[in-house]
Design a protein around this motif. Structure first.
Motif, PDB file in Angstrom:
ATOM      1  N   GLY A 169       0.830  -1.193   0.054  1.00 46.87           N
ATOM      2  CA  GLY A 169       0.029   0.012  -0.014  1.00 46.87           C
ATOM      3  C   GLY A 169       0.706   1.378   0.133  1.00 46.87           C
ATOM      4  O   GLY A 169       0.443   2.525  -0.166  1.00 46.87           O
ATOM      5  N   GLY A 226       2.618   2.538  -2.402  1.00 40.97           N
ATOM      6  CA  GLY A 226       2.100   2.888  -3.557  1.00 40.97           C
ATOM      7  C   GLY A 226       3.585   2.616  -4.456  1.00 40.97           C
ATOM      8  O   GLY A 226       3.810   3.271  -5.459  1.00 40.97           O
ATOM      9  N   LYS A 227       3.886   1.259  -4.227  1.00 35.69           N
ATOM     10  CA  LYS A 227       5.063   0.854  -5.102  1.00 35.69           C
ATOM     11  C   LYS A 227       4.502   0.700  -6.747  1.00 35.69           C
ATOM     12  O   LYS A 227       5.368   1.205  -7.598  1.00 35.69           O
ATOM     13  CB  LYS A 227       5.400  -0.533  -4.731  1.00 35.69           C
ATOM     14  CG  LYS A 227       6.183  -0.727  -3.481  1.00 35.69           C
ATOM     15  CD  LYS A 227       6.584  -2.127  -2.929  1.00 35.69           C
ATOM     16  CE  LYS A 227       5.526  -2.975  -2.680  1.00 35.69           C
ATOM     17  NZ  LYS A 227       4.579  -2.336  -1.585  1.00 35.69           N
ATOM     18  N   SER A 228       3.315   0.090  -6.800  1.00 35.72           N
ATOM     19  CA  SER A 228       3.057  -0.273  -8.350  1.00 35.72           C
ATOM     20  C   SER A 228       2.663   1.167  -9.013  1.00 35.72           C
ATOM     21  O   SER A 228       3.183   1.516 -10.472  1.00 35.72           O
ATOM     22  CB  SER A 228       1.823  -1.283  -8.582  1.00 35.72           C
ATOM     23  OG  SER A 228       1.019  -0.961  -7.623  1.00 35.72           O
ATOM     24  N   SER A 229       1.952   2.336  -8.315  1.00 34.93           N
ATOM     25  CA  SER A 229       1.842   3.377  -8.922  1.00 34.93           C
ATOM     26  C   SER A 229       3.148   4.136  -9.353  1.00 34.93           C
ATOM     27  O   SER A 229       3.374   4.785 -10.097  1.00 34.93           O
ATOM     28  CB  SER A 229       1.040   4.469  -7.782  1.00 34.93           C
ATOM     29  OG  SER A 229       0.102   3.545  -7.370  1.00 34.93           O
ATOM     30  N   ILE A 234       2.886  10.693  -7.618  1.00 36.54           N
ATOM     31  CA  ILE A 234       2.763  10.248  -9.024  1.00 36.54           C
ATOM     32  C   ILE A 234       1.756  11.239  -9.945  1.00 36.54           C
ATOM     33  O   ILE A 234       1.782  11.308 -10.901  1.00 36.54           O
ATOM     34  CB  ILE A 234       1.741   9.220  -8.973  1.00 36.54           C
ATOM     35  CG1 ILE A 234       0.599   9.357  -7.980  1.00 36.54           C
ATOM     36  CG2 ILE A 234       2.770   7.702  -8.490  1.00 36.54           C
ATOM     37  CD1 ILE A 234      -0.425   7.859  -8.675  1.00 36.54           C
ATOM     38  N   ASP A 274       1.424  14.689  -1.643  1.00 36.64           N
ATOM     39  CA  ASP A 274       0.329  15.780  -2.249  1.00 36.64           C
ATOM     40  C   ASP A 274      -0.597  15.841  -1.343  1.00 36.64           C
ATOM     41  O   ASP A 274      -0.906  15.156  -0.378  1.00 36.64           O
ATOM     42  CB  ASP A 274       0.036  15.251  -3.855  1.00 36.64           C
ATOM     43  CG  ASP A 274      -0.495  13.819  -3.683  1.00 36.64           C
ATOM     44  OD1 ASP A 274      -1.461  13.265  -2.675  1.00 36.64           O
ATOM     45  OD2 ASP A 274       0.285  12.859  -4.231  1.00 36.64           O
TER      46      ASP A 274
HETATM   47  N1  LIG Z   1      -2.505  10.690  -3.180  1.00 37.72           N
HETATM   48  C1  LIG Z   1      -1.594   9.684  -3.630  1.00 37.72           C
HETATM   49  N2  LIG Z   1      -1.902   8.458  -3.663  1.00 37.72           N
HETATM   50  C2  LIG Z   1      -1.067   7.492  -4.224  1.00 37.72           C
HETATM   51  C3  LIG Z   1      -0.041   7.870  -4.784  1.00 37.72           C
HETATM   52  N3  LIG Z   1       0.756   6.870  -5.063  1.00 37.72           N
HETATM   53  C4  LIG Z   1      -0.141   5.766  -4.716  1.00 37.72           C
HETATM   54  N4  LIG Z   1      -1.212   6.066  -4.254  1.00 37.72           N
HETATM   55  C5  LIG Z   1      -2.400   5.392  -3.842  1.00 37.72           C
HETATM   56  O1  LIG Z   1      -2.021   4.572  -2.816  1.00 37.72           O
HETATM   57  C6  LIG Z   1      -2.773   3.377  -2.882  1.00 37.72           C
HETATM   58  C7  LIG Z   1      -1.836   2.247  -3.015  1.00 37.72           C
HETATM   59  O2  LIG Z   1      -1.018   2.304  -4.095  1.00 37.72           O
HETATM   60  P1  LIG Z   1      -0.209   1.063  -4.709  1.00 37.72           P
HETATM   61  O3  LIG Z   1       0.510   1.491  -5.929  1.00 37.72           O
HETATM   62  O4  LIG Z   1      -1.298  -0.086  -5.381  1.00 37.72           O
HETATM   63  O5  LIG Z   1       0.527   0.561  -3.682  1.00 37.72           O
HETATM   64  P2  LIG Z   1       1.556  -0.887  -3.586  1.00 37.72           P
HETATM   65  O6  LIG Z   1       2.664  -0.410  -2.664  1.00 37.72           O
HETATM   66  O7  LIG Z   1       1.965  -1.216  -4.960  1.00 37.72           O
HETATM   67  O8  LIG Z   1       0.593  -1.782  -2.960  1.00 37.72           O
HETATM   68  P3  LIG Z   1       0.436  -3.506  -3.039  1.00 37.72           P
HETATM   69  O9  LIG Z   1       0.141  -3.698  -4.316  1.00 37.72           O
HETATM   70  O10 LIG Z   1      -0.344  -3.709  -1.931  1.00 37.72           O
HETATM   71  O11 LIG Z   1       1.820  -3.838  -2.349  1.00 37.72           O
HETATM   72  C8  LIG Z   1      -3.665   3.483  -4.288  1.00 37.72           C
HETATM   73  O12 LIG Z   1      -4.884   3.768  -3.737  1.00 37.72           O
HETATM   74  C9  LIG Z   1      -3.138   4.574  -4.900  1.00 37.72           C
HETATM   75  O13 LIG Z   1      -3.761   5.157  -5.854  1.00 37.72           O
HETATM   76  C10 LIG Z   1       0.494   9.163  -4.754  1.00 37.72           C
HETATM   77  O14 LIG Z   1       1.537   9.635  -5.012  1.00 37.72           O
HETATM   78  N5  LIG Z   1      -0.308  10.309  -4.072  1.00 37.72           N
END
Ligand SMILES: Nc1nc2c(ncn2[C@@H]2O[C@H](COP(=O)(O)OP(=O)(O)OP(=O)(O)O)[C@@H](O)[C@H]2O)c(=O)[nH]1
Length: 400
Positions: A135, A137-140, A312, A275
């Motif tokens: 969570g 935000g790795k994939s984003s 992002i 942000d």
């Molecule tokens: N406001 C904001 N939200 C973000 C940003 N990057 C990611 N998010 C939010 O954070 C949540 C988790 O993002 P993911 O990219 O799925 O995180 P992850 O670490 O890949 O999560 P896992 O797949 O569970 O390991 C999502 O709802 C995204 O939209 C950012 O830069 N700003």
């Protein structure tokens, strides 16, 4: 007689007699595995190994194997489909496929060496590990970074994921297909999700070989993503040139949650979601990590880890992180740390392979497989020590 006398003289012989009594009581000069209570005698040791080798190795695959030749040619021309098939091949445990995979890897490495002689560091793929808790935000972030790399910097990007949860349980934290949708459609990017079965060791070994194939296929940068749990970071760090740790703007609590060891192996820390309402927290988190880093010894003499903030929604912040990645790449390239690290890593992986292979031979040995449940039970109930159990297994395996 001599063996009997030695066994009797051993201080552990009285406690271990139930387990190793065979060595004493049924000493047999022939190379037979001694029987342990309740275990049937099976094939002589040499035959077992021969049988094992037939099931696990195939020595008939040669350089001109059609599958290897076809894959090599297509891989060198940059085909994504060939890269996918080549990775599947090296991940396989099937003896022929394994032999083909090894042959292909050898050919790719030979080619890489030639390219390196001609183009130096430009021929190398930049290996970046990205980790962080679920969570964060790795994939984003990887999607945004991938867009920056492919669209603004003309790079070809490969993304490989190691999901320790999926490797161990078959379920996945990282594995949903909706992740990185944009990047998966980008022709300059290749994304591969972690295999959902096999041991973590097996999965990471496969990824290490996949990295070599991505390099061969002409990718400029490979991002290896892992969830910030367990020992997967250590494995990722053992195959990367740089480690990047993502942190969520959860000021205060997060610092304790991130293990010191993971911070110590990171070259860049990025606080995500910088942000909107989270910006103030992101700034505080950044300040906290900057002070925490002051108490840690940097991994390299030539680079002090940085703490950055990124969102992002703000392309410039992603671009700034990208610039730092390449600053690091240039620094370690010029200092010689890059080559040294890669050479050390290759040695480490060689021993990882040996360890896994020997463990597989050992654990699959019918006598050992039979013995394990009983020994485990006896260890749990405190009847014997783990050391004695290990000794029993090793002596059973070698038949001494
Ligand atoms: N406001 C904001 N939200 C973000 C940003 N990057 C990611 N998010 C939010 O954070 C949540 C988790 O993002 P993911 O990219 O799925 O995180 P992850 O670490 O890949 O999560 P896992 O797949 O569970 O390991 C999502 O709802 C995204 O939209 C950012 O830069 N700003």
């Amino acid at each position: 007689m001599v063996v009997r006398a030695l066994v009797r003289a051993h201080p552990l012989s009285r406690i271990s007699c139930r387990y190793s009594s065979l060595a004493a009581s049924s000493f047999n000069p022939k190379p037979y595995i001694p029987s342990v209570s309740g275990v049937q005698k099976s094939l002589p040791f040499d035959n077992l190994l021969e049988q094992y080798s037939r099931v696990h190795w195939d020595d008939t695959v040669t350089y001109d194997d059609p599958t290897v030749q076809r894959l090599f040619k297509n891989l060198m021309s940059g085909s994504r489909a060939a890269l996918a098939s080549a990775i599947t091949l090296v991940e396989s445990r099937h003896p022929t496929k394994r032999a083909q995979g090894n042959m292909l890897l050898k050919m790719v490495l030979d080619e890489e060496r030639e390219k390196y002689k001609k183009y130096g560091r430009d021929s190398m793929i930049f290996r970046v590990g990205i980790s962080g808790s679920p969570g964060v935000g790795k994939s984003s972030f990887i999607e945004a970074l991938g867009a920056e790399l492919t669209e603004n910097r003309g790079k070809k990007v490969a993304v490989l994921t190691i999901d320790p949860t999926s490797a161990m349980t078959g379920g996945s934290v990282l594995g949903d297909l909706t992740r990185m949708q944009e990047l998966s459609r980008n022709p300059r990017a290749y994304i591969r999700q972690s295999p959902t079965s096999g041991s973590l060791g097996g999965v990471t070994r496969g990824i290490h070989e996949a990295v070599i194939l991505c390099e061969g296929a002409g990718y400029d940068i490979v991002i290896i993503e892992t969830v910030g749990v367990g020992q997967s970071e250590t494995s990722v760090s053992d195959m990367c040139d740089m480690m990047c740790l993502l942190l969520s703007p959860a000021h205060g609590d997060e610092l304790q949650g991130v293990k010191r060891g993971i911070m110590e192996m990171s070259d860049l820390l990025v606080v995500t979601k910088d942000d909107g309402d989270l910006q103030a927290k992101a700034k505080m988190t950044q300040a906290e990590y900057i002070s925490a880093l002051k108490f840690m010894r940097p991994r390299l003499d030539v680079w002090s880890p940085k703490v950055m903030r990124s969102s992002i929604m703000n392309k410039e912040s992603v671009s700034a992180v990208c610039t730092s990645l390449y600053e690091f790449w240039d620094t370690i390239g010029e200092s010689g740390d890059l080559e040294r690290r890669r050479q050390d890593q290759m040695k480490k992986w060689m021993w990882n392979h040996v360890k896994d292979e020997i463990m597989a031979v050992f654990q699959k040995h019918p006598k050992i497989a039979h013995l394990v449940p009983k020994l485990e039970k006896d260890i749990s109930s405190g009847k014997i020590t783990p050391g004695l159990a290990a000794e029993t297994m090793i002596r059973t395996f070698f038949g001494v």
